[in-house]
Design a protein around this motif. Sequence first.
Motif, PDB file in Angstrom:
ATOM      1  N   SER A 159       0.827  -1.213   0.000  1.00  0.00           N
ATOM      2  CA  SER A 159       0.000   0.000   0.000  1.00  0.00           C
ATOM      3  C   SER A 159       0.861   1.262   0.000  1.00  0.00           C
ATOM      4  O   SER A 159       0.377   2.358  -0.262  1.00  0.00           O
ATOM      5  CB  SER A 159      -0.890   0.023   1.242  1.00  0.00           C
ATOM      6  N   GLY A 160       2.142   1.098   0.333  1.00  0.00           N
ATOM      7  CA  GLY A 160       3.035   2.248   0.458  1.00  0.00           C
ATOM      8  C   GLY A 160       3.279   2.604   1.919  1.00  0.00           C
ATOM      9  O   GLY A 160       3.959   3.580   2.232  1.00  0.00           O
ATOM     10  N   LYS A 161       2.758   1.792   2.841  1.00  0.00           N
ATOM     11  CA  LYS A 161       2.887   2.143   4.273  1.00  0.00           C
ATOM     12  C   LYS A 161       4.338   2.158   4.739  1.00  0.00           C
ATOM     13  O   LYS A 161       4.721   2.986   5.556  1.00  0.00           O
ATOM     14  CB  LYS A 161       2.033   1.228   5.157  1.00  0.00           C
ATOM     15  N   GLY A 162       5.149   1.238   4.209  1.00  0.00           N
ATOM     16  CA  GLY A 162       6.554   1.182   4.608  1.00  0.00           C
ATOM     17  C   GLY A 162       7.317   2.417   4.144  1.00  0.00           C
ATOM     18  O   GLY A 162       8.087   3.016   4.899  1.00  0.00           O
ATOM     19  N   THR A 163       7.054   2.813   2.915  1.00  0.00           N
ATOM     20  CA  THR A 163       7.702   4.005   2.347  1.00  0.00           C
ATOM     21  C   THR A 163       7.301   5.236   3.148  1.00  0.00           C
ATOM     22  O   THR A 163       8.144   6.085   3.495  1.00  0.00           O
ATOM     23  CB  THR A 163       7.245   4.177   0.876  1.00  0.00           C
ATOM     24  N   ILE A 164       6.022   5.316   3.473  1.00  0.00           N
ATOM     25  CA  ILE A 164       5.524   6.467   4.233  1.00  0.00           C
ATOM     26  C   ILE A 164       6.103   6.467   5.649  1.00  0.00           C
ATOM     27  O   ILE A 164       6.539   7.502   6.157  1.00  0.00           O
ATOM     28  CB  ILE A 164       3.972   6.453   4.243  1.00  0.00           C
ATOM     29  N   ALA A 165       6.141   5.302   6.274  1.00  0.00           N
ATOM     30  CA  ALA A 165       6.673   5.224   7.644  1.00  0.00           C
ATOM     31  C   ALA A 165       8.140   5.652   7.674  1.00  0.00           C
ATOM     32  O   ALA A 165       8.565   6.405   8.561  1.00  0.00           O
ATOM     33  CB  ALA A 165       6.513   3.802   8.182  1.00  0.00           C
ATOM     34  N   LYS A 166       8.898   5.182   6.688  1.00  0.00           N
ATOM     35  CA  LYS A 166      10.321   5.534   6.640  1.00  0.00           C
ATOM     36  C   LYS A 166      10.497   7.046   6.449  1.00  0.00           C
ATOM     37  O   LYS A 166      11.333   7.678   7.097  1.00  0.00           O
ATOM     38  CB  LYS A 166      10.987   4.808   5.457  1.00  0.00           C
ATOM     39  N   ALA A 167       9.690   7.606   5.562  1.00  0.00           N
ATOM     40  CA  ALA A 167       9.793   9.051   5.291  1.00  0.00           C
ATOM     41  C   ALA A 167       9.390   9.863   6.522  1.00  0.00           C
ATOM     42  O   ALA A 167      10.018  10.883   6.839  1.00  0.00           O
ATOM     43  CB  ALA A 167       8.905   9.410   4.104  1.00  0.00           C
ATOM     44  N   VAL A 224      -7.227   7.822   7.123  1.00  0.00           N
ATOM     45  CA  VAL A 224      -7.029   6.905   6.001  1.00  0.00           C
ATOM     46  C   VAL A 224      -6.398   7.664   4.821  1.00  0.00           C
ATOM     47  O   VAL A 224      -6.888   8.717   4.419  1.00  0.00           O
ATOM     48  CB  VAL A 224      -8.373   6.273   5.565  1.00  0.00           C
ATOM     49  N   ILE A 225      -5.289   7.126   4.333  1.00  0.00           N
ATOM     50  CA  ILE A 225      -4.653   7.710   3.138  1.00  0.00           C
ATOM     51  C   ILE A 225      -4.720   6.666   2.034  1.00  0.00           C
ATOM     52  O   ILE A 225      -4.107   5.606   2.142  1.00  0.00           O
ATOM     53  CB  ILE A 225      -3.181   8.095   3.415  1.00  0.00           C
ATOM     54  N   ASP A 226      -5.494   6.942   0.995  1.00  0.00           N
ATOM     55  CA  ASP A 226      -5.623   6.014  -0.132  1.00  0.00           C
ATOM     56  C   ASP A 226      -4.622   6.454  -1.203  1.00  0.00           C
ATOM     57  O   ASP A 226      -4.738   7.534  -1.768  1.00  0.00           O
ATOM     58  CB  ASP A 226      -7.055   6.063  -0.675  1.00  0.00           C
ATOM     59  N   THR A 227      -3.612   5.596  -1.437  1.00  0.00           N
ATOM     60  CA  THR A 227      -2.528   5.989  -2.353  1.00  0.00           C
ATOM     61  C   THR A 227      -2.755   5.481  -3.780  1.00  0.00           C
ATOM     62  O   THR A 227      -1.852   5.575  -4.613  1.00  0.00           O
ATOM     63  CB  THR A 227      -1.156   5.451  -1.836  1.00  0.00           C
ATOM     64  N   THR A 228      -3.986   4.978  -4.063  1.00  0.00           N
ATOM     65  CA  THR A 228      -4.244   4.414  -5.402  1.00  0.00           C
ATOM     66  C   THR A 228      -3.867   5.409  -6.505  1.00  0.00           C
ATOM     67  O   THR A 228      -3.242   5.040  -7.500  1.00  0.00           O
ATOM     68  CB  THR A 228      -5.739   4.021  -5.556  1.00  0.00           C
ATOM     69  N   HIS A 229      -4.251   6.658  -6.322  1.00  0.00           N
ATOM     70  CA  HIS A 229      -3.996   7.644  -7.376  1.00  0.00           C
ATOM     71  C   HIS A 229      -2.903   8.640  -6.979  1.00  0.00           C
ATOM     72  O   HIS A 229      -2.796   9.714  -7.562  1.00  0.00           O
ATOM     73  CB  HIS A 229      -5.300   8.385  -7.722  1.00  0.00           C
ATOM     74  N   GLU A 240      -3.958  -1.817  -8.072  1.00  0.00           N
ATOM     75  CA  GLU A 240      -2.811  -0.904  -8.053  1.00  0.00           C
ATOM     76  C   GLU A 240      -1.656  -1.487  -7.233  1.00  0.00           C
ATOM     77  O   GLU A 240      -0.487  -1.401  -7.616  1.00  0.00           O
ATOM     78  CB  GLU A 240      -3.248   0.460  -7.478  1.00  0.00           C
ATOM     79  N   ARG A 241      -1.977  -2.146  -6.139  1.00  0.00           N
ATOM     80  CA  ARG A 241      -0.917  -2.750  -5.327  1.00  0.00           C
ATOM     81  C   ARG A 241      -0.238  -3.897  -6.081  1.00  0.00           C
ATOM     82  O   ARG A 241       0.973  -4.065  -6.021  1.00  0.00           O
ATOM     83  CB  ARG A 241      -1.489  -3.211  -3.974  1.00  0.00           C
ATOM     84  N   ALA A 242      -1.050  -4.655  -6.824  1.00  0.00           N
ATOM     85  CA  ALA A 242      -0.478  -5.746  -7.623  1.00  0.00           C
ATOM     86  C   ALA A 242       0.423  -5.174  -8.719  1.00  0.00           C
ATOM     87  O   ALA A 242       1.510  -5.695  -8.991  1.00  0.00           O
ATOM     88  CB  ALA A 242      -1.595  -6.584  -8.237  1.00  0.00           C
ATOM     89  N   ARG A 243      -0.033  -4.076  -9.322  1.00  0.00           N
ATOM     90  CA  ARG A 243       0.762  -3.456 -10.394  1.00  0.00           C
ATOM     91  C   ARG A 243       2.122  -2.982  -9.851  1.00  0.00           C
ATOM     92  O   ARG A 243       3.166  -3.207 -10.457  1.00  0.00           O
ATOM     93  CB  ARG A 243      -0.026  -2.262 -10.977  1.00  0.00           C
ATOM     94  N   ARG A 244       2.106  -2.384  -8.678  1.00  0.00           N
ATOM     95  CA  ARG A 244       3.363  -1.905  -8.072  1.00  0.00           C
ATOM     96  C   ARG A 244       4.307  -3.080  -7.786  1.00  0.00           C
ATOM     97  O   ARG A 244       5.494  -3.015  -8.049  1.00  0.00           O
ATOM     98  CB  ARG A 244       3.078  -1.197  -6.743  1.00  0.00           C
ATOM     99  N   ARG A 245       3.735  -4.139  -7.193  1.00  0.00           N
ATOM    100  CA  ARG A 245       4.553  -5.297  -6.852  1.00  0.00           C
ATOM    101  C   ARG A 245       5.129  -5.936  -8.121  1.00  0.00           C
ATOM    102  O   ARG A 245       6.279  -6.334  -8.168  1.00  0.00           O
ATOM    103  CB  ARG A 245       3.677  -6.279  -6.059  1.00  0.00           C
ATOM    104  N   TRP A 246       4.293  -5.968  -9.170  1.00  0.00           N
ATOM    105  CA  TRP A 246       4.718  -6.557 -10.443  1.00  0.00           C
ATOM    106  C   TRP A 246       5.872  -5.742 -11.046  1.00  0.00           C
ATOM    107  O   TRP A 246       6.871  -6.285 -11.501  1.00  0.00           O
ATOM    108  CB  TRP A 246       3.517  -6.615 -11.411  1.00  0.00           C
ATOM    109  N   LEU A 247       5.729  -4.413 -11.035  1.00  0.00           N
ATOM    110  CA  LEU A 247       6.789  -3.547 -11.567  1.00  0.00           C
ATOM    111  C   LEU A 247       8.093  -3.762 -10.805  1.00  0.00           C
ATOM    112  O   LEU A 247       9.172  -3.854 -11.385  1.00  0.00           O
ATOM    113  CB  LEU A 247       6.386  -2.066 -11.439  1.00  0.00           C
ATOM    114  N   GLU A 248       7.956  -3.855  -9.491  1.00  0.00           N
ATOM    115  CA  GLU A 248       9.141  -4.029  -8.639  1.00  0.00           C
ATOM    116  C   GLU A 248       9.814  -5.379  -8.943  1.00  0.00           C
ATOM    117  O   GLU A 248      11.038  -5.458  -9.102  1.00  0.00           O
ATOM    118  CB  GLU A 248       8.673  -3.967  -7.182  1.00  0.00           C
ATOM    119  N   MET A 249       8.994  -6.422  -9.088  1.00  0.00           N
ATOM    120  CA  MET A 249       9.567  -7.759  -9.309  1.00  0.00           C
ATOM    121  C   MET A 249      10.159  -7.895 -10.707  1.00  0.00           C
ATOM    122  O   MET A 249      11.264  -8.415 -10.873  1.00  0.00           O
ATOM    123  CB  MET A 249       8.508  -8.842  -9.059  1.00  0.00           C
TER     124      MET A 249
END
Length: 209
Positions: free
Chosen positions: A11-19, A182-187, A134-143
Amino acid sequence: MIIAVDGPTASGKGTIAKALAAHFGLPHLDTGLLYRAVGRQVMLAGGNPDDQHDALAACDFDDHLLDEDILRSEEVGGFASRVSVHPAVRHALYERQRAFATQDSGAVLDGRDIGTVIAPEAPVKLFVTASVQERARRRWLEMTGRGIDVALAAIERDIAARDARDMNRADAPLMAAPDALVIDTTHFGRDAAIEAAIEAVAARLIAPR
Ligand code: DC
């Protein structure tokens, strides 16, 4: 100050937490890594992640496991999700997370149950989410970026299965705390999502509840 960041996988939670940790000068704990280490330890021991005894025995993992890249793999993520269903495993990992959350400096923790179970008193709680597609798309791009040949549909299926397991378990299911923002990062792009999170935390600091 404790900042709790919860949400589903990718969802981007790790990136957000780190930032947030970097921005506010706080230590950060990715609590998913603890469950991943347990899952990995079960794999190494040839155990069954769905068996409570095997999973509990794996909670005694060596800390060096936490630094291993393989913890980030989809396979280990699936094992982590399965071991995390057992209340005894969650209990075994509780104190470690609680001690991190309550250290004097304050802390940022990300996971599934930070705002609901680990640190319900956190003054700032974010629930970061995005659509399964969207989460699947991100994971797919990363992989695929890492040279892993995998079908988008397979990732989407895995993510949906993981969401269902994480949300439907009896003990500490994945859900937004009633007082979470709630932060929806889809868009949202990465930077916009981080900016929204920093603004939300700053607003809470100016006007605490
Ligand atoms: O955030 P992650 O994908 O690294 O988490 C892996 C699994 O660990 C997730 O599917 C469920 C479990 N988990 C949990 O139950 N509670 C947490 N606080 C963090 C992770």
